[in-house]
Design an enzyme around this catalytic site. Sequence first.
Site, mmCIF file in Angstrom:
data_model
loop_
_atom_site.group_PDB
_atom_site.id
_atom_site.type_symbol
_atom_site.label_atom_id
_atom_site.label_comp_id
_atom_site.label_asym_id
_atom_site.label_seq_id
_atom_site.Cartn_x
_atom_site.Cartn_y
_atom_site.Cartn_z
ATOM 1 N N ASP A 1 -1.678 54.170 62.786
ATOM 2 C CA ASP A 1 -2.054 55.567 62.543
ATOM 3 C C ASP A 1 -3.396 55.641 61.821
ATOM 4 O O ASP A 1 -3.591 55.032 60.775
ATOM 5 C CB ASP A 1 -0.973 56.264 61.713
ATOM 6 C CG ASP A 1 0.323 56.438 62.488
ATOM 7 O OD1 ASP A 1 0.399 57.363 63.317
ATOM 8 O OD2 ASP A 1 1.246 55.624 62.277
ATOM 9 N N ASP B 1 -7.288 51.973 57.421
ATOM 10 C CA ASP B 1 -7.877 53.223 56.942
ATOM 11 C C ASP B 1 -7.227 53.774 55.684
ATOM 12 O O ASP B 1 -7.694 54.770 55.133
ATOM 13 C CB ASP B 1 -7.763 54.288 58.039
ATOM 14 C CG ASP B 1 -6.328 54.778 58.214
ATOM 15 O OD1 ASP B 1 -5.407 53.916 58.307
ATOM 16 O OD2 ASP B 1 -6.103 56.001 58.258
ATOM 17 N N ASP C 1 -3.870 48.306 61.509
ATOM 18 C CA ASP C 1 -2.937 49.400 61.311
ATOM 19 C C ASP C 1 -2.892 50.207 62.610
ATOM 20 O O ASP C 1 -3.670 49.955 63.541
ATOM 21 C CB ASP C 1 -3.428 50.254 60.131
ATOM 22 C CG ASP C 1 -2.448 51.326 59.714
ATOM 23 O OD1 ASP C 1 -1.290 51.307 60.163
ATOM 24 O OD2 ASP C 1 -2.853 52.203 58.921
#
Length: 270
Positions: free
Chosen positions: A30, A209, A28
């Site tokens: 961000d 996350d 990912d």
Amino acid sequence: MAAPPAENLAEVLRPLTADPSRAAVFCDVDGVLAPIVGRPEDAHVREETSVLLGRLARRYGCVACISGRSVSDVRRLVGVGGIVYAGSHGAEMLEPGSSSPRTVPAFKSWEKRVRAFVSERDTRELRTVRVRIEDKGPIAALHWRGAPDEDAARTHLEGLAQEAEAAGFSVHWGRKVLEVRPPVPIDKGQAVRDLVTRSGVRAALYGGDDATDLDAFDALDALGREGRLDAAVRVGVRSDEGPVGIVERADLVVDGVDGFSKVLVALAGQ
């Protein structure tokens, strides 16, 4: 089983580093490559991280950033040639050397309807609670991070989410963001499956996350059961706002962007 401590990083990553040409690195953006900030447009990937990704692209069979952002936005943010960019949770795919992405046609066809729905609800009340609308093409993201009363903003969006589902859209809750999406089955796990299939790798890592990254973890698990991957490494990037599953299901847990940067360094053989 508890995730191994960071000092065992080399051992955990050995399935990839032993034969990089047959391994893939997915992550990912961000919260993993770029710190979470109040406004998405203010996010920044550090230059040293971009350099590391460029090195990995020359060493590994496939390197890809898989994001909920539009593919053009994630390409701008990361700024590395030679890697794959999957935007809109995998609905868009930009290959190295390509100037335009492949987009799932059914997903793209909903763009005007999503925009019209959100535009009709861009009311004085929405602005009063300081919800910010991010136009991501076929996806509309409504952010309440940093609102004066985040609870009030979330409550308002819960009503909007119910309206969206009643109108036939899909909704997804992330880290202080609500996404209104086309009712087309798209997730990061499908992007991982596609990339593994087309690249022919036998080992893969995914770093994430947020809740959407659990779909990528699911895909790695399934690819292993199907015999299409010999090894998979799930890296959970721990944060105060992330879902518990990111940590509980990870093979390796690291803290924030700095922690994941150490994973990239180890993968690069530095």
